[in-house]
Design an enzyme around this catalytic site. Structure first.
Site, short mmCIF file in Angstrom:
data_model
loop_
_atom_site.label_atom_id
_atom_site.label_comp_id
_atom_site.label_asym_id
_atom_site.label_seq_id
_atom_site.Cartn_x
_atom_site.Cartn_y
_atom_site.Cartn_z
N ASP A 262 -9.97 -5.78 -1.76
CA ASP A 262 -9.03 -5.24 -0.78
C ASP A 262 -9.77 -4.47 0.31
O ASP A 262 -10.43 -3.47 0.02
CB ASP A 262 -8.05 -4.31 -1.53
CG ASP A 262 -6.95 -3.77 -0.64
OD1 ASP A 262 -6.74 -4.31 0.46
OD2 ASP A 262 -6.27 -2.80 -1.06
N ASP B 4 0.84 -1.20 0.00
CA ASP B 4 0.00 0.00 0.00
C ASP B 4 0.87 1.24 0.00
O ASP B 4 1.54 1.54 0.99
CB ASP B 4 -0.90 -0.01 1.24
CG ASP B 4 -2.00 -1.06 1.12
OD1 ASP B 4 -2.71 -1.04 0.09
OD2 ASP B 4 -2.12 -1.90 2.03
C1 DX5 Z 1 -6.54 -0.10 2.77
C2 DX5 Z 1 -5.49 -0.90 2.07
C3 DX5 Z 1 -5.53 -2.35 2.32
C4 DX5 Z 1 -5.31 -2.72 3.76
C5 DX5 Z 1 -6.14 -3.95 4.01
O1 DX5 Z 1 -6.25 1.22 2.49
O2 DX5 Z 1 -5.61 -0.70 0.67
O3 DX5 Z 1 -4.62 -3.05 1.49
O4 DX5 Z 1 -3.99 -3.01 4.09
O5 DX5 Z 1 -6.05 -4.26 5.35
P1 DX5 Z 1 -7.16 -5.14 6.09
O6 DX5 Z 1 -7.17 -6.46 5.39
O7 DX5 Z 1 -6.68 -5.18 7.48
O8 DX5 Z 1 -8.47 -4.41 5.91
ZN ZN Z 2 -4.37 -1.96 -0.64
#
Ligand code: DX5
Ligand code: ZN
Length: 220
Positions: free
Chosen positions: A172, A35
């Site tokens: 995601d 990210d």
């Molecule tokens: C949110 C990100 C995700 C995040 C997902 O902005 O794009 O990739 O890391 O994390 P979880 O699975 O904990 O929601």
């Molecule tokens: Zn992400």
């Protein structure tokens, strides 16, 4: 299509990042989701190409860059050179989406479109021919550990109908063992999960549980 599991590094312990990556590599992760945030498109900051270059040296898992930045174009060549396998840019950040996707493809890597939970899918429909994948956000981007937005399942179903069979639909945000089967049943082919995987003491087990739920979804 075999569903792929992509741990999102945002939820890892950054003080021992090399071990964290080795751990999910051994546990059978298919992709490593990175990210990249600029503190402007989203209210959070992470890392950029120099860090990605070091991570790429340390792992054989293909790197999946998710750009949550207001101006993605200047980052594309640097991330491609750093060794990522694919890059997703947000439709909401790209007024010249065709040009941006072409520039990712010209760098020799896969191009994807990321779409926020409240953005109409029709916004990306005409750009699908230039995309290898779509990243459907099932939370508002910027932070890990947020609650899954349940309407995302129906959005994925609609996107699958719109896009046909061959597009990779990655999902995601808030992905976990409880929603994985529904997501895959609706047409998701890559599950990105941060807290579900890095929050578990046994990452191999949590990846196996996600795969099992994905299998249930596929057989629906
Ligand atoms: C949110 C990100 C995700 C995040 C997902 O902005 O794009 O990739 O890391 O994390 P979880 O699975 O904990 O929601
Ligand atoms: Zn992400």
């Amino acid at each position: 299509m075999n569903v792929r599991i992509a741990p999102s590094l945002l939820a890892a312990d950054f003080s021992r990042i090399a071990q964290e990556i080795q751990d999910v590599e051994k546990a059978g992760a298919d992709l490593l989701h990175l990210d990249i945030m600029d503190g402007h498109f989203v209210p959070n900051l992470t890392f950029g190409p120099p860090v990605v270059r070091s991570l790429a040296r340390d792992t054989r898992i293909p790197l999946d860059a998710h750009l949550m930045v207001t101006d993605p174009d200047p980052l594309i060549p640097a991330l491609a050179a750093a060794g990522v396998a694919r890059i997703a840019v947000h439709v909401e950040a790209c007024p010249h989406l065709h040009r941006t996707l072409q520039s990712i493809g010209d760098s020799g890597i896969e191009a994807g479109i990321a779409v926020n939970p409240a953005s109409a899918l029709s916004l990306i429909e005409d750009a699908l021919p230039w995309s290898s994948f779509v990243l459907v956000l099932s939370v508002n981007p910027g932070f890990g550990g947020q609650d899954f937005i349940p309407e995302s399942v129906e959005r994925i179903r609609r996107l699958r109908r719109m896009a046909g069979d061959s597009l990779d639909i990655s999902v995601d945000g808030g992905v976990c063992r409880d929603n994985a089967a529904d997501l895959v049943g609706a047409g998701a082919t890559t599950l990105i999960a941060g807290s579900e995987i890095f929050g578990a003491a046994d990452r191999a087990r949590s990846i196996a549980v996600l795969r099992q739920s994905a299998d249930h979804g596929e057989s629906r």
